[in-house]
Design a protein around this motif. Structure first.
Motif, PDB file in Angstrom:
ATOM      1  N   THR A  63     -86.529   0.296  -5.162  1.00 32.00           N
ATOM      2  CA  THR A  63     -85.139   0.629  -5.485  1.00 32.00           C
ATOM      3  C   THR A  63     -84.295   0.692  -4.219  1.00 32.00           C
ATOM      4  O   THR A  63     -83.175   0.190  -4.189  1.00 32.00           O
ATOM      5  N   HIS A  64     -84.841   1.279  -3.177  1.00 35.91           N
ATOM      6  CA  HIS A  64     -84.122   1.367  -1.899  1.00 35.91           C
ATOM      7  C   HIS A  64     -83.839  -0.023  -1.337  1.00 35.91           C
ATOM      8  O   HIS A  64     -82.731  -0.313  -0.906  1.00 35.91           O
ATOM      9  N   MET A  65     -84.835  -0.895  -1.376  1.00 38.83           N
ATOM     10  CA  MET A  65     -84.639  -2.245  -0.858  1.00 38.83           C
ATOM     11  C   MET A  65     -83.645  -3.021  -1.713  1.00 38.83           C
ATOM     12  O   MET A  65     -82.868  -3.816  -1.208  1.00 38.83           O
ATOM     13  N   SER A  66     -83.632  -2.783  -3.017  1.00 33.01           N
ATOM     14  CA  SER A  66     -82.684  -3.439  -3.911  1.00 33.01           C
ATOM     15  C   SER A  66     -81.258  -3.023  -3.576  1.00 33.01           C
ATOM     16  O   SER A  66     -80.341  -3.838  -3.587  1.00 33.01           O
ATOM     17  N   LEU A  68     -80.148  -2.085  -0.690  1.00 35.76           N
ATOM     18  CA  LEU A  68     -79.747  -2.664   0.588  1.00 35.76           C
ATOM     19  C   LEU A  68     -79.294  -4.113   0.427  1.00 35.76           C
ATOM     20  O   LEU A  68     -78.447  -4.590   1.164  1.00 35.76           O
ATOM     21  N   ALA A  69     -79.875  -4.820  -0.532  1.00 32.84           N
ATOM     22  CA  ALA A  69     -79.578  -6.239  -0.722  1.00 32.84           C
ATOM     23  C   ALA A  69     -78.327  -6.478  -1.564  1.00 32.84           C
ATOM     24  O   ALA A  69     -77.730  -7.533  -1.489  1.00 32.84           O
ATOM     25  N   HIS A  70     -77.921  -5.504  -2.375  1.00 31.28           N
ATOM     26  CA  HIS A  70     -76.794  -5.693  -3.288  1.00 31.28           C
ATOM     27  C   HIS A  70     -75.747  -4.616  -3.070  1.00 31.28           C
ATOM     28  O   HIS A  70     -76.072  -3.475  -2.762  1.00 31.28           O
ATOM     29  N   LYS A  71     -74.519  -4.983  -3.250  1.00 28.92           N
ATOM     30  CA  LYS A  71     -73.452  -3.999  -3.182  1.00 28.92           C
ATOM     31  C   LYS A  71     -73.359  -3.287  -4.520  1.00 28.92           C
ATOM     32  O   LYS A  71     -73.481  -3.895  -5.566  1.00 28.92           O
TER      33      LYS A  71
END
Length: 100
Positions: A63-66, A68-71
């Motif tokens: 969830t954290h990485m998601s 970071l990749a999306h606004k």
């Protein structure tokens, strides 16, 4: 469950350094074994808690990485000061995170 979720999170975060994951899971195993030896938990409790903790750590990492990749949407605080007219205000602006 807590120690296994932390170990899982650390392992996923530092997956390129295997010694970090091995150390985190070794400490989680030692703590789990100590809980069983101290008769604070049954072995089935430790296994179930360890499995749940591992999945929680993985979910938090993914969830954290998601994020970071999306606004994503956010709230932006705004303060309006107009001393000449004695008008002051505070507001929260909702930002959807994408431009039109």
């Amino acid at each position: 469950m807590q120690i296994w979720s932390i170990a899982s999170l650390i392992d996923h975060e530092y997956k390129h350094k295997r010694i970090v994951g091995i150390t985190a899971y070794s400490l989680a195993t030692i703590i789990s074994a100590a809980r069983i030896a101290a008769e604070k938990h049954f072995a089935s409790d430790v296994v179930a808690g360890g499995a749940m903790g591992w999945f929680i750590g993985r979910y938090v990492y993914d969830t954290h990485m998601s994020h970071l990749a999306h606004k994503h949407a956010s709230l932006i605080p705004m303060i309006n000061l107009e001393p000449a007219t004695r008008r002051y205000g505070i507001a929260l602006a909702f930002n959807l995170g994408h431009s039109n």
